[in-house]
Design a protein around this motif. Structure first.
Motif, PDB file in Angstrom:
ATOM      1  N   ASP A  41       0.833  -1.199   0.000  1.00 55.89           N
ATOM      2  CA  ASP A  41       0.000   0.000   0.000  1.00 55.89           C
ATOM      3  C   ASP A  41       0.872   1.254   0.000  1.00 55.89           C
ATOM      4  OD1 ASP A  41      -2.445  -1.513   0.223  1.00 55.89           O
ATOM      5  OD2 ASP A  41      -1.936  -1.829   2.337  1.00 55.89           O
ATOM      6  N   ARG A  42       1.912   1.230   0.812  1.00 55.53           N
ATOM      7  CA  ARG A  42       2.825   2.368   0.880  1.00 55.53           C
ATOM      8  C   ARG A  42       3.536   2.590  -0.448  1.00 55.53           C
ATOM      9  NH1 ARG A  42       3.775  -0.232   5.441  1.00 55.53           N
ATOM     10  NH2 ARG A  42       3.062   0.703   7.375  1.00 55.53           N
ATOM     11  N   LYS A 113       1.806   7.781   6.099  1.00 52.65           N
ATOM     12  CA  LYS A 113       2.953   7.865   7.010  1.00 52.65           C
ATOM     13  C   LYS A 113       2.555   8.254   8.430  1.00 52.65           C
ATOM     14  CE  LYS A 113       5.905  10.568   4.882  1.00 52.65           C
ATOM     15  NZ  LYS A 113       6.828  11.291   4.028  1.00 52.65           N
ATOM     16  N   LYS A 114       1.301   8.637   8.622  1.00 54.45           N
ATOM     17  CA  LYS A 114       0.857   9.058   9.957  1.00 54.45           C
ATOM     18  C   LYS A 114       0.649   7.867  10.876  1.00 54.45           C
ATOM     19  CE  LYS A 114      -1.244  13.409   8.922  1.00 54.45           C
ATOM     20  NZ  LYS A 114      -1.941  14.395   9.674  1.00 54.45           N
ATOM     21  N   ALA A 115       0.778   8.122  12.146  1.00 57.25           N
ATOM     22  CA  ALA A 115       0.557   7.088  13.162  1.00 57.25           C
ATOM     23  C   ALA A 115      -0.917   7.090  13.575  1.00 57.25           C
ATOM     24  CB  ALA A 115       1.461   7.337  14.366  1.00 57.25           C
ATOM     25  N   ILE A 116      -1.771   6.685  12.650  1.00 57.13           N
ATOM     26  CA  ILE A 116      -3.202   6.588  12.905  1.00 57.13           C
ATOM     27  C   ILE A 116      -3.627   5.155  12.591  1.00 57.13           C
ATOM     28  CG2 ILE A 116      -3.694   9.030  12.478  1.00 57.13           C
ATOM     29  CD1 ILE A 116      -4.583   8.307   9.665  1.00 57.13           C
ATOM     30  N   PRO A 117      -4.790   4.747  13.046  1.00 54.99           N
ATOM     31  CA  PRO A 117      -5.246   3.379  12.743  1.00 54.99           C
ATOM     32  C   PRO A 117      -5.319   3.128  11.234  1.00 54.99           C
ATOM     33  CG  PRO A 117      -6.645   4.386  14.414  1.00 54.99           C
ATOM     34  CD  PRO A 117      -5.731   5.461  13.924  1.00 54.99           C
ATOM     35  N   ASP A 118      -5.056   1.888  10.856  1.00 55.39           N
ATOM     36  CA  ASP A 118      -5.032   1.534   9.441  1.00 55.39           C
ATOM     37  C   ASP A 118      -6.361   1.801   8.746  1.00 55.39           C
ATOM     38  OD1 ASP A 118      -2.411   0.799   9.736  1.00 55.39           O
ATOM     39  OD2 ASP A 118      -2.812  -1.359   9.851  1.00 55.39           O
TER      40      ASP A 118
END
Length: 153
Positions: A41-42, A113-118
């Motif tokens: 995905d990235r 790139k954020k630290a949020i839920p998938d």
């Protein structure tokens, strides 16, 4: 050189459209299945962003050096360009729409790139990439658009 870059610009459009569809599909399936946001995905989002930024650089050169962008505004004046449908499309609408779409693609890539839920990554990415795709489709000079058409390749 201008003609070669115009052909490159036309070719990269297909790469971007294909990558947009892939990334939107990945976001949709990730959103609906609840799978984790993975390396694939990235990478797909990264390749889309790189392609879009490359397209931007080529397009900016064409805008600045070609006959339809800045030269048209300089020769006719902004008021006359805005009255002519074809001149307005290339001098204003095309570049503005594509800039907005590239900003949305870049923001969509930043969401990954954020630290949020998938689930939030997939949902935000889906909407950002989908809106970017709609804008891109609306501001491409398709061969069937009268007056502003460009060849398929």
């Amino acid at each position: 050189m201008y003609t070669g870059l115009l052909h490159l610009h036309s070719f990269i459009r297909w790469v971007i459209l294909l990558l947009e569809i892939v990334v939107i599909y990945q976001c949709y399936t990730g959103m609906s299945s609840g799978r984790p946001f993975g390396a694939g995905d990235r990478k797909a989002g990264l390749f889309l962003m790189i392609s879009a930024h490359t397209q931007l650089l080529v397009g900016l050169y064409l805008y600045l050096a070609g006959p339809w962008g800045l030269a048209n505004i300089s020769n006719l004046g902004f008021g006359e360009v805005m009255k002519d449908r074809v001149a307005r499309f290339y001098a204003v609408e095309h570049i503005f729409g594509m800039l907005v779409a590239i900003v949305l693609i870049t923001i969509g890539r930043g969401v990954a790139k954020k630290a949020i839920p998938d689930a939030k990554k997939f949902k935000r990415g889906f909407w950002l990439f989908l809106i970017a795709l709609v804008i891109i489709l609306a501001t491409i000079p398709w061969p069937f658009r009268e007056g502003i058409s460009r060849p398929w390749f």
